[in-house]
Design an enzyme around this catalytic site. Structure first.
Site, PDB file in Angstrom:
ATOM      1  N   LYS A   1      23.711-123.010  63.039  1.00 16.24           N
ATOM      2  CA  LYS A   1      22.324-122.517  63.005  1.00 16.24           C
ATOM      3  C   LYS A   1      21.538-123.371  62.023  1.00 16.24           C
ATOM      4  O   LYS A   1      21.957-123.538  60.880  1.00 16.24           O
ATOM      5  CB  LYS A   1      22.341-121.051  62.548  1.00 16.24           C
TER       6      LYS A   1
ATOM      7  N   ASP B   1      22.376-112.833  59.473  1.00 13.20           N
ATOM      8  CA  ASP B   1      22.222-113.949  60.407  1.00 13.20           C
ATOM      9  C   ASP B   1      23.069-113.823  61.673  1.00 13.20           C
ATOM     10  O   ASP B   1      23.011-114.704  62.540  1.00 13.20           O
ATOM     11  CB  ASP B   1      22.616-115.264  59.714  1.00 13.20           C
TER      12      ASP B   1
HETATM   13  O1  C5P Z   1      23.517-110.454  55.149  1.00 12.36           O
HETATM   14  P1  C5P Z   1      24.263-111.559  54.466  1.00 12.36           P
HETATM   15  O2  C5P Z   1      25.559-111.097  53.876  1.00 12.36           O
HETATM   16  O3  C5P Z   1      24.408-112.767  55.319  1.00 12.36           O
HETATM   17  O4  C5P Z   1      23.331-112.009  53.252  1.00 12.36           O
HETATM   18  C1  C5P Z   1      23.836-112.672  52.134  1.00 12.36           C
HETATM   19  C2  C5P Z   1      22.894-112.523  50.963  1.00 12.36           C
HETATM   20  O5  C5P Z   1      21.710-113.268  51.209  1.00 12.36           O
HETATM   21  C3  C5P Z   1      22.404-111.129  50.686  1.00 12.36           C
HETATM   22  O6  C5P Z   1      23.286-110.440  49.855  1.00 12.36           O
HETATM   23  C4  C5P Z   1      21.073-111.382  49.990  1.00 12.36           C
HETATM   24  O7  C5P Z   1      21.278-111.709  48.641  1.00 12.36           O
HETATM   25  C5  C5P Z   1      20.576-112.637  50.666  1.00 12.36           C
HETATM   26  N1  C5P Z   1      19.610-112.405  51.744  1.00 12.36           N
HETATM   27  C6  C5P Z   1      18.333-111.963  51.443  1.00 12.36           C
HETATM   28  N2  C5P Z   1      17.434-111.781  52.452  1.00 12.36           N
HETATM   29  C7  C5P Z   1      17.756-112.034  53.726  1.00 12.36           C
HETATM   30  C8  C5P Z   1      19.047-112.495  54.062  1.00 12.36           C
HETATM   31  C9  C5P Z   1      19.960-112.676  53.031  1.00 12.36           C
HETATM   32  O8  C5P Z   1      18.007-111.733  50.282  1.00 12.36           O
HETATM   33  N3  C5P Z   1      16.847-111.860  54.692  1.00 12.36           N
END
Ligand code: C5P
Length: 283
Positions: free
Chosen positions: A10, A137
């Site tokens: 991605k 994601d």
């Molecule tokens: O959801 P995921 O585990 O992939 O996200 C990893 C980290 O990225 C989250 O804990 C957060 O700190 C940050 N994040 C965020 N806003 C988003 C996506 C991710 O702050 N839209």
């Protein structure tokens, strides 16, 4: 029977952060595309959930006792009220923790692959809900199509690329932790001012140049080598755009023609034999 899926990388062609939410996540606005190149996964029936990893980046995952692949298989099985009886092989070809969604793409590929292997009637919206539980994601990786991504990554509006987009990916081998990059964020540029409209917005590369990746600055603090990568790509002849994807450290280059892209690839590989450098096409 063995089912195969590709977990495409991605790429955030731009990434504008809009605001920090109460739950700590961030609302964003990003043009996302997927490369032809990706991890490869295969699925076959087994008596219980078994998993093996091979490929150039397998060793970087071995210390993770429970990665997203296993979580996705268990979550789908649980939602179906069945046991996750499958053997999964992950051919890990994308660098980990590198801003190109490898883990998320793997999880999405597991959801797609197991629906096919188990031949179960799961609706697209149910699958999207499961994806959302696995990470911000994962949903976008389910479709692996060009989308403008807003919300925390859960609102997806498809767009048409004017043409397949040749791209050069460069990763210096430094893993970057996404939460650390978000927590270092000081400037948010907000939602995009002008939407991309194929045929009306002019040249797509110029459109991208009007935007940016807000996470580049905090990622540079976390991993200064990203600056070296961006400079190295940007100095190559014919480079129109050198930018970081996601929270880094993978950066990409867009070029004025395929010959310049190929030349840049060869020169960067010669100068930096320890960097991961790949030319592929986004669709
Ligand atoms: O959801 P995921 O585990 O992939 O996200 C990893 C980290 O990225 C989250 O804990 C957060 O700190 C940050 N994040 C965020 N806003 C988003 C996506 C991710 O702050 N839209």
């Amino acid at each position: 029977m063995t089912i195969h899926e590709t977990a495409c990388a991605k790429i955030n062609l731009d990434l504008r952060i809009c605001q920090r939410r109460e739950d700590g996540y961030h609302d964003l606005d990003s043009m996302v595309v997927f490369t032809d190149f990706g991890d490869r996964l295969s699925f076959s029936h087994d008596a219980r959930l078994t998993f093996s990893i091979d490929g150039p980046f397998a060793k970087d995952l071995l210390h993770e006792p429970d990665n997203l692949v296993l979580k996705a298989a268990r979550l789908l099985a649980l939602s179906l009220g069945r046991s996750p009886d499958v053997h999964i092989v992950l051919n890990k070809r994308l660098p980990i923790a590198s801003g190109i969604g490898g883990g998320s793409a793997d999880a999405a590929a597991v959801l797609r692959g197991l629906v096919r292997l188990w031949n179960v009637p799961v609706t697209a919206s149910d699958l999207a809900l499961l994806a959302g539980d696995l990470g911000a994601d994962v949903k976008v990786c389910l479709g692996s199509r060009p989308v403008r991504m807003t919300g925390i990554g859960d609102v997806l509006a498809p767009f048409d690329l004017p043409a397949p987009l040749p791209i050069l990916l460069v990763n210096p081998g430094t893993p970057v932790a996404t939460p650390a990059v978000f927590s270092g964020l000081r400037h948010m540029s907000g939602a995009r001012v002008a939407e991309w409209r194929a045929g009306k917005s002019g040249d797509f590369q110029s459109y991208l140049m009007e935007n940016q990746n807000d996470l580049e600055t905090p990622a540079l603090h976390a991993a200064p080598i990203i600056g070296e990568v961006l400079t190295a790509i940007g100095e190559e002849t014919g480079c129109r755009l050198a930018r970081m994807s996601g929270s880094g450290a993978t950066c990409f280059g867009l070029f004025d023609n395929p010959q310049h892209l190929d030349r840049a690839k060869r020169r960067l590989k010669a100068d930096h034999p320890d960097w991961w450098i790949l030319d592929t096409v986004c669709r």
